[in-house]
Design a protein around this motif. Sequence first.
Motif, PDB file in Angstrom:
ATOM      1  N   LYS A  59      25.754  43.641  -7.297  1.00  0.00           N
ATOM      2  CA  LYS A  59      25.376  43.899  -8.683  1.00  0.00           C
ATOM      3  C   LYS A  59      24.001  43.283  -8.973  1.00  0.00           C
ATOM      4  O   LYS A  59      23.586  42.318  -8.339  1.00  0.00           O
ATOM      5  CB  LYS A  59      26.417  43.326  -9.643  1.00  0.00           C
ATOM      6  N   LEU A  60      23.310  43.871  -9.956  1.00  0.00           N
ATOM      7  CA  LEU A  60      21.985  43.400 -10.333  1.00  0.00           C
ATOM      8  C   LEU A  60      22.076  42.002 -10.930  1.00  0.00           C
ATOM      9  O   LEU A  60      22.819  41.774 -11.888  1.00  0.00           O
ATOM     10  CB  LEU A  60      21.364  44.361 -11.345  1.00  0.00           C
ATOM     11  N   SER A  61      21.315  41.052 -10.374  1.00  0.00           N
ATOM     12  CA  SER A  61      21.365  39.674 -10.865  1.00  0.00           C
ATOM     13  C   SER A  61      20.170  39.317 -11.739  1.00  0.00           C
ATOM     14  O   SER A  61      20.278  38.469 -12.625  1.00  0.00           O
ATOM     15  CB  SER A  61      21.451  38.690  -9.692  1.00  0.00           C
ATOM     16  N   SER A  62      19.020  39.949 -11.507  1.00  0.00           N
ATOM     17  CA  SER A  62      17.853  39.683 -12.340  1.00  0.00           C
ATOM     18  C   SER A  62      16.823  40.784 -12.136  1.00  0.00           C
ATOM     19  O   SER A  62      16.930  41.598 -11.215  1.00  0.00           O
ATOM     20  CB  SER A  62      17.238  38.314 -12.037  1.00  0.00           C
ATOM     21  N   ILE A  63      15.813  40.791 -12.997  1.00  0.00           N
ATOM     22  CA  ILE A  63      14.779  41.822 -12.979  1.00  0.00           C
ATOM     23  C   ILE A  63      13.418  41.146 -13.097  1.00  0.00           C
ATOM     24  O   ILE A  63      13.239  40.210 -13.873  1.00  0.00           O
ATOM     25  CB  ILE A  63      14.953  42.800 -14.157  1.00  0.00           C
ATOM     26  N   ARG A  64      12.467  41.655 -12.328  1.00  0.00           N
ATOM     27  CA  ARG A  64      11.078  41.210 -12.479  1.00  0.00           C
ATOM     28  C   ARG A  64      10.199  42.454 -12.678  1.00  0.00           C
ATOM     29  O   ARG A  64      10.269  43.410 -11.899  1.00  0.00           O
ATOM     30  CB  ARG A  64      10.602  40.438 -11.243  1.00  0.00           C
ATOM     31  N   VAL A  65       9.381  42.435 -13.728  1.00  0.00           N
ATOM     32  CA  VAL A  65       8.418  43.501 -13.995  1.00  0.00           C
ATOM     33  C   VAL A  65       7.033  42.903 -13.797  1.00  0.00           C
ATOM     34  O   VAL A  65       6.759  41.794 -14.273  1.00  0.00           O
ATOM     35  CB  VAL A  65       8.557  44.041 -15.431  1.00  0.00           C
ATOM     36  N   LEU A  66       6.142  43.610 -13.111  1.00  0.00           N
ATOM     37  CA  LEU A  66       4.834  43.027 -12.850  1.00  0.00           C
ATOM     38  C   LEU A  66       3.784  44.104 -12.603  1.00  0.00           C
ATOM     39  O   LEU A  66       4.091  45.199 -12.110  1.00  0.00           O
ATOM     40  CB  LEU A  66       4.886  42.046 -11.685  1.00  0.00           C
ATOM     41  N   THR A  67       2.550  43.776 -12.959  1.00  0.00           N
ATOM     42  CA  THR A  67       1.431  44.670 -12.713  1.00  0.00           C
ATOM     43  C   THR A  67       1.005  44.561 -11.257  1.00  0.00           C
ATOM     44  O   THR A  67       1.388  43.623 -10.547  1.00  0.00           O
ATOM     45  CB  THR A  67       0.250  44.336 -13.629  1.00  0.00           C
ATOM     46  N   THR A  68       0.181  45.503 -10.819  1.00  0.00           N
ATOM     47  CA  THR A  68      -0.197  45.551  -9.410  1.00  0.00           C
ATOM     48  C   THR A  68      -0.911  44.286  -8.958  1.00  0.00           C
ATOM     49  O   THR A  68      -0.647  43.768  -7.866  1.00  0.00           O
ATOM     50  CB  THR A  68      -1.107  46.767  -9.150  1.00  0.00           C
ATOM     51  N   ASP A  69      -1.826  43.769  -9.762  1.00  0.00           N
ATOM     52  CA  ASP A  69      -2.577  42.584  -9.344  1.00  0.00           C
ATOM     53  C   ASP A  69      -1.667  41.375  -9.162  1.00  0.00           C
ATOM     54  O   ASP A  69      -1.869  40.569  -8.242  1.00  0.00           O
ATOM     55  CB  ASP A  69      -3.717  42.277 -10.314  1.00  0.00           C
ATOM     56  N   ILE A  70      -0.643  41.242  -9.999  1.00  0.00           N
ATOM     57  CA  ILE A  70       0.289  40.130  -9.840  1.00  0.00           C
ATOM     58  C   ILE A  70       1.133  40.318  -8.583  1.00  0.00           C
ATOM     59  O   ILE A  70       1.359  39.379  -7.815  1.00  0.00           O
ATOM     60  CB  ILE A  70       1.203  40.001 -11.075  1.00  0.00           C
TER      61      ILE A  70
END
Length: 357
Positions: A193-204
């Motif tokens: 199951k999904l435990s966490s989410i990270r959203v990020l831009t390309t440079d990061i």
Amino acid sequence: MRLIKIIVFLFLVVVVIGGYYLLEKNDISSDKAIDDSGNVLKEKENMLESKSVPEKKSPKIKLKGELFQWIGNSSDELRDSLGDPFRIDQSAYGYSWWVYTDQRDQYIQFGVQEDKIKTIYATGNNLSTAPIQIGQSYDSINDHFSFERDVTYTKGVASYTFHLNEDDVKMRPLVKIADNVFVQCYFDTFTNKLSSIRVLTTDILLKHQPYKIEYRGDLPEQPNLTDKDWEKIESGMEQQIFDITNVIRNHFDKKQVQWNETVSDVAFLHSEDMAENNYFSHYSKNGNGLKERLADKNVYYFSAGENIAAQYPDAAAAMEGWLNSEGHREALLNKDYTHLGVGVYHFYYTQNFIKKP
């Protein structure tokens, strides 16, 4: 006129040759190795030469959740909407983490650089992340996103392909959701199951380099960090690990642990010792283990446990690694532990759990 055409042709030849030279010179990769014996977790980095980058277009995926819509917004908008952050931590990548948490049910940190939100990490309950949710099954999210082994980003003549191995696809698949925005879906492989989410831009993403990468072009420069910078970064990551630990424990109906400053000192000294003396083990070069290290600081306890990790890009990534390794998971979710000390030195991480009398 003919002379001008010859000069233009020669110029184009030089540009093409120069571009491919850059490709061969700068390609790098990283992969992950886990050793479950003795609660040891480490992420290694290796050099790799590649000859080409496949130009593959990823489909654009529209995400409706409120959390995803914060990328690109200003820090003023964030403060107006959510209020003052619980804490602001410095990162190792040039942005600051604005942490919002109740230290029990929800944990969200927004990476702010030049007053713009560039990345987000979130875990816990009742988060607005539609069309996916924490606790959702791997298969159902895969049906929505269709996880792939290779994810490519192109901008002009520059091209970057992230190569995911089998474990990456299983534990932390990467999805391109817009021209310059990616999502890492962290899964608990014990529950699928999904435990966490990270959203990020390309440079990061290119600064973190969590996957093997093949590229043509330039990588973003890493900040030149001073000792004082590292002290702030390390302190922030220690607090992040503590907060995320309690949110995870609450998710599994375990009692919260309390912060113990002395035990944190013990943990920090071990992380520092591993980094300075170039080893990775629960036992110091002199043979001392956790028992001896706690005794040196006069820590009294009924039981104790230790998790260590190295070379993860940040605290959140190290936490997901521990959650997905059996020995570390047992310590993380042990119902008997009452206190926790966390010590981070550069990218070496130590958790010391104890049950106090």
